[in-house]
Design a protein around this motif. Structure first.
Motif, PDB file in Angstrom:
ATOM      1  N   LEU A 204       0.321  86.954  13.170  1.00 51.35           N
ATOM      2  CA  LEU A 204       1.164  85.798  12.875  1.00 51.35           C
ATOM      3  C   LEU A 204       0.387  84.489  12.959  1.00 51.35           C
ATOM      4  O   LEU A 204      -0.513  84.320  13.777  1.00 51.35           O
ATOM      5  N   GLN A 205       0.794  83.559  12.098  1.00 52.69           N
ATOM      6  CA  GLN A 205       0.299  82.191  12.113  1.00 52.69           C
ATOM      7  C   GLN A 205       1.489  81.263  12.393  1.00 52.69           C
ATOM      8  O   GLN A 205       2.632  81.607  12.084  1.00 52.69           O
ATOM      9  N   PHE A 206       1.217  80.090  12.954  1.00 52.62           N
ATOM     10  CA  PHE A 206       2.293  79.196  13.358  1.00 52.62           C
ATOM     11  C   PHE A 206       2.038  77.776  12.862  1.00 52.62           C
ATOM     12  O   PHE A 206       0.902  77.280  12.936  1.00 52.62           O
ATOM     13  N   VAL A 207       3.097  77.143  12.376  1.00 53.55           N
ATOM     14  CA  VAL A 207       3.024  75.758  11.887  1.00 53.55           C
ATOM     15  C   VAL A 207       4.172  74.973  12.491  1.00 53.55           C
ATOM     16  O   VAL A 207       5.341  75.347  12.316  1.00 53.55           O
ATOM     17  N   ALA A 208       3.871  73.910  13.204  1.00 51.95           N
ATOM     18  CA  ALA A 208       4.907  73.045  13.767  1.00 51.95           C
ATOM     19  C   ALA A 208       5.168  71.901  12.799  1.00 51.95           C
ATOM     20  O   ALA A 208       4.249  71.156  12.437  1.00 51.95           O
ATOM     21  N   ALA A 209       6.423  71.774  12.375  1.00 51.21           N
ATOM     22  CA  ALA A 209       6.822  70.681  11.482  1.00 51.21           C
ATOM     23  C   ALA A 209       7.385  69.556  12.335  1.00 51.21           C
ATOM     24  O   ALA A 209       8.439  69.697  12.949  1.00 51.21           O
ATOM     25  N   VAL A 210       6.682  68.434  12.365  1.00 53.75           N
ATOM     26  CA  VAL A 210       7.077  67.288  13.187  1.00 53.75           C
ATOM     27  C   VAL A 210       7.837  66.297  12.317  1.00 53.75           C
ATOM     28  O   VAL A 210       7.356  65.878  11.256  1.00 53.75           O
ATOM     29  N   ALA A 211       9.019  65.908  12.760  1.00 51.13           N
ATOM     30  CA  ALA A 211       9.855  64.983  12.004  1.00 51.13           C
ATOM     31  C   ALA A 211       9.169  63.635  11.834  1.00 51.13           C
ATOM     32  O   ALA A 211       8.344  63.224  12.664  1.00 51.13           O
ATOM     33  N   ALA A 212       9.519  62.944  10.755  1.00 55.24           N
ATOM     34  CA  ALA A 212       8.909  61.647  10.462  1.00 55.24           C
ATOM     35  C   ALA A 212       9.116  60.648  11.589  1.00 55.24           C
ATOM     36  O   ALA A 212       8.289  59.747  11.802  1.00 55.24           O
ATOM     37  N   SER A 213      10.212  60.794  12.339  1.00 58.52           N
ATOM     38  CA  SER A 213      10.551  59.843  13.394  1.00 58.52           C
ATOM     39  C   SER A 213       9.759  60.064  14.681  1.00 58.52           C
ATOM     40  O   SER A 213       9.886  59.277  15.620  1.00 58.52           O
ATOM     41  N   LEU A 214       8.949  61.129  14.739  1.00 58.25           N
ATOM     42  CA  LEU A 214       8.250  61.483  15.971  1.00 58.25           C
ATOM     43  C   LEU A 214       6.749  61.281  15.857  1.00 58.25           C
ATOM     44  O   LEU A 214       6.176  61.334  14.772  1.00 58.25           O
ATOM     45  N   ASP A 215       6.116  61.091  16.997  1.00 61.44           N
ATOM     46  CA  ASP A 215       4.660  61.016  17.088  1.00 61.44           C
ATOM     47  C   ASP A 215       4.127  62.446  17.186  1.00 61.44           C
ATOM     48  O   ASP A 215       4.435  63.159  18.152  1.00 61.44           O
ATOM     49  N   VAL A 231       1.987  69.649  11.521  1.00 64.34           N
ATOM     50  CA  VAL A 231       2.133  68.920  10.257  1.00 64.34           C
ATOM     51  C   VAL A 231       3.198  67.846  10.436  1.00 64.34           C
ATOM     52  O   VAL A 231       4.303  68.133  10.918  1.00 64.34           O
ATOM     53  N   HIS A 232       2.892  66.636  10.046  1.00 66.33           N
ATOM     54  CA  HIS A 232       3.814  65.505  10.235  1.00 66.33           C
ATOM     55  C   HIS A 232       4.511  65.140   8.929  1.00 66.33           C
ATOM     56  O   HIS A 232       3.870  65.005   7.887  1.00 66.33           O
ATOM     57  N   ASP A 233       5.845  65.016   8.997  1.00 71.33           N
ATOM     58  CA  ASP A 233       6.665  64.527   7.887  1.00 71.33           C
ATOM     59  C   ASP A 233       6.517  65.369   6.626  1.00 71.33           C
ATOM     60  O   ASP A 233       6.512  64.841   5.509  1.00 71.33           O
ATOM     61  N   ARG A 234       6.399  66.684   6.772  1.00 70.54           N
ATOM     62  CA  ARG A 234       6.356  67.593   5.627  1.00 70.54           C
ATOM     63  C   ARG A 234       7.238  68.809   5.908  1.00 70.54           C
ATOM     64  O   ARG A 234       6.893  69.936   5.564  1.00 70.54           O
ATOM     65  N   THR A 235       8.390  68.562   6.523  1.00 71.35           N
ATOM     66  CA  THR A 235       9.240  69.656   6.989  1.00 71.35           C
ATOM     67  C   THR A 235       9.658  70.584   5.868  1.00 71.35           C
ATOM     68  O   THR A 235       9.629  71.815   6.012  1.00 71.35           O
ATOM     69  N   HIS A 236      10.053  70.031   4.726  1.00 70.63           N
ATOM     70  CA  HIS A 236      10.542  70.875   3.629  1.00 70.63           C
ATOM     71  C   HIS A 236       9.429  71.757   3.083  1.00 70.63           C
ATOM     72  O   HIS A 236       9.652  72.945   2.795  1.00 70.63           O
ATOM     73  N   ALA A 237       8.243  71.204   2.946  1.00 66.98           N
ATOM     74  CA  ALA A 237       7.117  71.997   2.459  1.00 66.98           C
ATOM     75  C   ALA A 237       6.789  73.116   3.442  1.00 66.98           C
ATOM     76  O   ALA A 237       6.517  74.257   3.054  1.00 66.98           O
ATOM     77  N   VAL A 238       6.827  72.786   4.745  1.00 66.79           N
ATOM     78  CA  VAL A 238       6.531  73.796   5.762  1.00 66.79           C
ATOM     79  C   VAL A 238       7.552  74.928   5.712  1.00 66.79           C
ATOM     80  O   VAL A 238       7.199  76.113   5.723  1.00 66.79           O
ATOM     81  N   LEU A 239       8.834  74.592   5.646  1.00 69.35           N
ATOM     82  CA  LEU A 239       9.873  75.617   5.615  1.00 69.35           C
ATOM     83  C   LEU A 239       9.768  76.488   4.366  1.00 69.35           C
ATOM     84  O   LEU A 239       9.980  77.710   4.429  1.00 69.35           O
ATOM     85  N   SER A 240       9.448  75.882   3.239  1.00 62.86           N
ATOM     86  CA  SER A 240       9.364  76.660   2.003  1.00 62.86           C
ATOM     87  C   SER A 240       8.161  77.587   1.993  1.00 62.86           C
ATOM     88  O   SER A 240       8.167  78.615   1.304  1.00 62.86           O
ATOM     89  N   ALA A 241       7.122  77.237   2.758  1.00 62.03           N
ATOM     90  CA  ALA A 241       5.910  78.067   2.800  1.00 62.03           C
ATOM     91  C   ALA A 241       5.935  79.083   3.941  1.00 62.03           C
ATOM     92  O   ALA A 241       5.083  79.963   3.999  1.00 62.03           O
TER      93      ALA A 241
END
Length: 367
Positions: A204-215, A231-241
């Protein structure tokens, strides 16, 4: 000059509010916008009194510690409303603050439009349109704005490669929440879940999608030396991948559903906040996906149920092409259908524009 007061206290509200303002500018010439919001609303030319990063507070006890600041913001909004006299106010979700604001604005004779219904159904039984009808509140359904705003990566496998991930190995998205307090409560058990899943599935590989409002550095520190791509401010791309996702309960569960991402929904509050709040909840589910679907579509691991072992047990059947994964994908597609078609922000702008243009306003209740 037509003037709009808008109040958004969370990242999702900032997104919906910004899209509404964008569509309103196409309908209302010379529109002046002021109020509360975030970067997206500011990018649409709004003059902000306070930023969502200072307003988004989770939990009853946590709110108490921020009361002085919230009261100051509340008074500032009313002072500006008295001084600048907006033609209308749009209040986006954020009910603890905005419902009180609505009452004060109404007393001042300022028309109030509430965008995104307060979650009245969470503490009072009954169908939502019946609640409004009985209260004599004009209401219209415009659909969900996320339907038009959620877009997958153009090439999910290429997106994985761009992140330095192996496109042939499964990837799990981690969404710990959009507010600092949410991340503080949710990230430690999510990090422990990464360890448990890696022990069971080393591929398994893991990607944390950080909301635009967060550091993003806050999330990196919380994950420590675990092999997680942040990954910062790319939540939709992360979820789709992603192959599947661990998602903090909230708007992100709807985003994941729209993108067809199988998920385990998690959430943790401070113990006292959870004990105080649970007695007021009158619905069988916490996750928006399950509430929209009217049944358990995705697993919910809330508070003490949110452990690494439980996450591992719920997640493992969703990674490969299993009956459980196929069933969830089918159920998520049904949820997408219930959210309505694209164009919700435009339809909302059609409803708000007459208040700003001085035209006749249709206040009839829908049956």
């Amino acid at each position: 000059m037509p003037r709009l007061l808008i109040s958004c206290g969370e990242a999702s509200g900032d997104l919906y509010g910004a899209e509404l303002v964008r569509h309103l500018r196409e309908r209302v010439a010379g529109l002046d916008v002021l109020g509360l919001g975030g970067d997206r609303l500011q990018a649409q030319g709004a003059s902000l009194f306070a930023h969502v990063r200072d307003l988004a507070v989770v939990g009853l006890l946590e709110v108490v510690s921020h009361l002085r600041g919230l009261r100051a913001v509340f008074r500032r909004v009313l002072d500006e409303a008295d001084r600048r006299r907006p033609d209308a106010a749009v209040l986006v979700d954020y009910p603890d603050f905005n419902l009180r604001l609505a009452r004060e604005l109404h007393r001042r004779g300022i028309p109030v439009i509430y965008y995104v219904s307060p979650q009245l159904w969470a503490w009072r039984r009954g169908r939502i349109h019946e609640l409004y009808r009985d209260a004599g509140v004009p209401v219209t359904f415009v659909g969900h704005p996320l339907v038009s705003l959620v877009h997958p990566a153009a090439d999910p496998l290429a997106f994985r490669r761009d992140l330095g991930l192996d496109p042939d190995r499964p990837a799990i998205a981690l969404l710990p929440g959009s507010r600092p307090k949410e991340v503080a409560h949710n990230l430690p058990p999510i990090a422990a879940s990464v360890d448990a899943l890696r022990a069971a599935r080393p591929d398994l590989q893991f990607v944390a999608a950080v909301a635009a409002s967060l550091d993003p550095s806050v999330v990196r520190r919380g994950l420590r030396d675990r092999p997680v791509t942040v990954v910062h401010d790319r939540t939709h791309a992360v979820l789709s991948a992603a192959t599947a996702a661990i998602v903090a309960s909230g708007t992100a569960t709807v985003e994941a559903a729209l993108l067809g991402a199988p998920m385990v929904v998690v959430y943790r509050l401070s113990p006292w906040t959870y004990r105080l709040g649970r007695r007021f909840v009158r619905v069988p589910y916490y996750a928006m996906v399950n509430l929209i679907g009217g049944r358990r579509i995705v697993p919910e691991l809330i508070q003490s149920d949110f452990t690494a072992e439980r996450v591992r047990a719920e997640m493992l059947p969703l990674i490969d092409d299993t009956p459980a994964r196929r069933q969830m994908q089918s159920d998520l597609a049904a949820v997408r259908e219930k959210l309505g078609g694209p164009g919700a922000s435009g339809r909302a702008a059609d409803a708000v524009a007459p208040f700003l243009n001085g035209k006749n306003i249709d206040t009839s209740l829908l049956p």
